[in-house]
Design a protein around this motif. Structure first.
Motif, short mmCIF file in Angstrom:
data_model
loop_
_atom_site.label_atom_id
_atom_site.label_comp_id
_atom_site.label_asym_id
_atom_site.label_seq_id
_atom_site.Cartn_x
_atom_site.Cartn_y
_atom_site.Cartn_z
N GLY A 143 0.82 -1.21 0.00
CA GLY A 143 0.00 0.00 0.00
C GLY A 143 0.85 1.25 0.00
O GLY A 143 0.59 2.21 -0.75
N ALA A 144 1.89 1.27 0.85
CA ALA A 144 2.78 2.43 0.89
C ALA A 144 3.52 2.58 -0.43
O ALA A 144 3.66 3.70 -0.95
N GLY A 145 3.97 1.47 -1.00
CA GLY A 145 4.73 1.54 -2.25
C GLY A 145 3.91 2.05 -3.41
O GLY A 145 4.40 2.86 -4.22
N VAL A 146 2.67 1.61 -3.51
CA VAL A 146 1.81 2.08 -4.61
C VAL A 146 1.62 3.58 -4.52
O VAL A 146 1.74 4.30 -5.52
N TYR A 147 1.36 4.09 -3.32
CA TYR A 147 1.18 5.53 -3.20
C TYR A 147 2.47 6.29 -3.48
O TYR A 147 2.47 7.29 -4.21
N VAL A 148 3.59 5.82 -2.92
CA VAL A 148 4.86 6.53 -3.09
C VAL A 148 5.23 6.62 -4.58
O VAL A 148 5.64 7.68 -5.07
N VAL A 149 5.09 5.51 -5.30
CA VAL A 149 5.45 5.50 -6.72
C VAL A 149 4.52 6.41 -7.51
O VAL A 149 4.97 7.22 -8.33
N ALA A 150 3.21 6.29 -7.26
CA ALA A 150 2.26 7.12 -7.99
C ALA A 150 2.47 8.60 -7.68
O ALA A 150 2.42 9.46 -8.58
N ASN A 151 2.72 8.92 -6.43
CA ASN A 151 2.96 10.31 -6.05
C ASN A 151 4.23 10.84 -6.69
O ASN A 151 4.30 11.99 -7.14
N HIS A 152 5.27 10.00 -6.77
CA HIS A 152 6.53 10.41 -7.40
C HIS A 152 6.32 10.71 -8.88
O HIS A 152 6.87 11.69 -9.40
N LEU A 153 5.52 9.88 -9.54
CA LEU A 153 5.25 10.12 -10.96
C LEU A 153 4.49 11.43 -11.16
O LEU A 153 4.78 12.18 -12.11
N ILE A 154 3.55 11.72 -10.27
CA ILE A 154 2.81 12.97 -10.37
C ILE A 154 3.74 14.16 -10.15
O ILE A 154 3.68 15.16 -10.87
N LEU A 175 4.26 17.26 -12.61
CA LEU A 175 3.69 18.56 -12.26
C LEU A 175 4.59 19.40 -11.38
O LEU A 175 4.32 20.60 -11.20
N GLY A 176 5.63 18.79 -10.78
CA GLY A 176 6.51 19.57 -9.92
C GLY A 176 5.93 19.73 -8.53
O GLY A 176 4.97 19.06 -8.13
N PRO A 177 6.48 20.66 -7.74
CA PRO A 177 6.02 20.87 -6.36
C PRO A 177 4.55 21.23 -6.24
O PRO A 177 3.92 21.00 -5.22
N ALA A 236 -1.82 15.12 -5.33
CA ALA A 236 -1.32 14.09 -4.43
C ALA A 236 -2.33 13.79 -3.33
O ALA A 236 -2.53 12.63 -2.94
N LEU A 237 -2.97 14.82 -2.80
CA LEU A 237 -3.96 14.61 -1.74
C LEU A 237 -5.17 13.85 -2.28
O LEU A 237 -5.73 12.98 -1.61
N MET A 238 -5.59 14.16 -3.52
CA MET A 238 -6.70 13.40 -4.11
C MET A 238 -6.28 11.96 -4.35
O MET A 238 -7.05 11.01 -4.09
N LEU A 239 -5.07 11.77 -4.86
CA LEU A 239 -4.57 10.42 -5.07
C LEU A 239 -4.54 9.64 -3.75
O LEU A 239 -4.95 8.48 -3.70
N GLY A 240 -4.08 10.29 -2.69
CA GLY A 240 -4.06 9.63 -1.39
C GLY A 240 -5.45 9.26 -0.92
O GLY A 240 -5.66 8.18 -0.35
N THR A 241 -6.42 10.15 -1.17
CA THR A 241 -7.80 9.85 -0.78
C THR A 241 -8.30 8.60 -1.48
O THR A 241 -8.98 7.77 -0.88
#
Length: 230
Positions: free
Chosen positions: A73-84, A88-90, A96-101
C-alpha cells in the motif's frame, strides 16, 4: 444491517469530501487554520491505522502477510505520487492529496463495508470522515490556486471520488462472506500502508510547512479523539 445501511456508512465517509472540497473552492482559509485541520486529520488517521486497520490484519494473518500488504500500500502511493511530482513539480500536492484519498479510501471503505457484518465500523467511519475533510479542503484549494481548476471541474472530481467510496463500501459489505479472512487482512493492511505514506509524504509535511511547530498539538488532539472513540 443491509446494503442501504452500508451505503449510509459509505456516505458518512464520502460526504465530508464533497463538503471539504466545496469549502476549499469557495473560501481561502487562513493557512494556519488549514494546517491545523490537516494535522488534526493526520492524528485521527494515525490512530485508525494502528487500531482499526493494521492491528486486526496482524492478529488475523500475522506479520508476513500484514507486513507485505502494508508495504504494498505504501509503495503504490509513493510511486504514484513520485510520478505525479515528476510531471507537475512541487505544485502537485493538490493532486497528491486526491490520489491519497483514492488509494487509502478505496481499501479503507472496502474494509469498512466488510466490518459492518460483525457490527463494527463506527470508529473507522469517524476517523476516515474526519481525515477526509482537510484532505479535500487542502486538495481542492490547491487545485484552484496552483492548477487553475474551475470550481465546477474540481468539485466534480471530488464528487466522483466520493461516489466511488460509497460504492466500494456497499461492495465490501455485499462480498464480505465471499472474501477469505486473509484477503480481508490484506485489504486492511494495504489501506494502512497507503494511509501512512499519504501522511508522511503529503499531509503532515504540508501541515508543518504552513502551520509551523505548533501543529504537533493538533496532531496529538486528533489522535486522542480517534483513540478515545476506539
Amino acid at each position: 444491517m443491509n446494503a442501504f445501511g452500508a451505503a449510509l456508512y459509505g456516505l458518512g465517509t464520502a460526504l465530508p469530501l464533497v463538503i471539504g472540497a466545496a469549502v476549499g473552492l469557495r473560501w481561502s482559509l487562513p493557512r494556519r487554520v488549514l494546517a491545523a485541520m490537516m494535522a488534526f486529520g493526520a492524528g485521527t488517521m494515525i490512530a485508525a491505522v494502528s487500531s482499526e486497520l493494521f492491528e486486526p490484519a496482524f492478529t488475523q494473518s500475522g506479520i508476513v502477510i500484514a507486513g507485505a500488504a502494508l508495504f504494498a500500500g505504501a509503495g503504490v502511493y509513493v510511486v504514484a505520487n513520485h510520478l505525479i511530482e515528476n510531471r507537475l513539480g512541487p505544485a502537485a500536492i493538490g493532486w497528491a492529496l486526491m490520489l491519497g484519498t483514492v488509494l487509502d479510501g478505496v481499501p479503507e471503505n472496502t474494509a469498512l463495508g466488510v466490518s459492518l457484518t460483525s457490527g463494527g465500523g463506527l470508529v473507522l467511519l469517524v476517523a476516515v470522515a474526519v481525515g477526509n475533510v482537510p484532505e479535500a479542503v487542502g486538495g481542492a484549494a490547491l487545485m484552484r490556486d496552483q492548477h487553475n481548476f474551475g470550481r465546477a471541474r474540481a468539485l466534480g472530481l471530488w464528487s466522483v471520488t466520493a461516489a466511488v467510496l460509497v460504492l466500494v463500501t456497499v461492495v465490501g459489505f455485499l462480498l464480505s462472506d465471499a472474501i477469505p479472512a486473509t484477503g480481508i487482512s490484506a485489504v486492511q493492511a494495504f489501506a494502512g500502508g497507503a494511509t501512512l505514506a499519504v501522511l508522511a509524504d503529503s499531509l503532515m509535511p504540508e501541515a508543518y510547512r504552513d502551520g509551523g511547530w505548533w501543529v504537533g498539538m493538533a496532531t496529538a488532539a486528533g489522535f486522542l479523539v480517534a483513540f478515545g472513540l476506539g
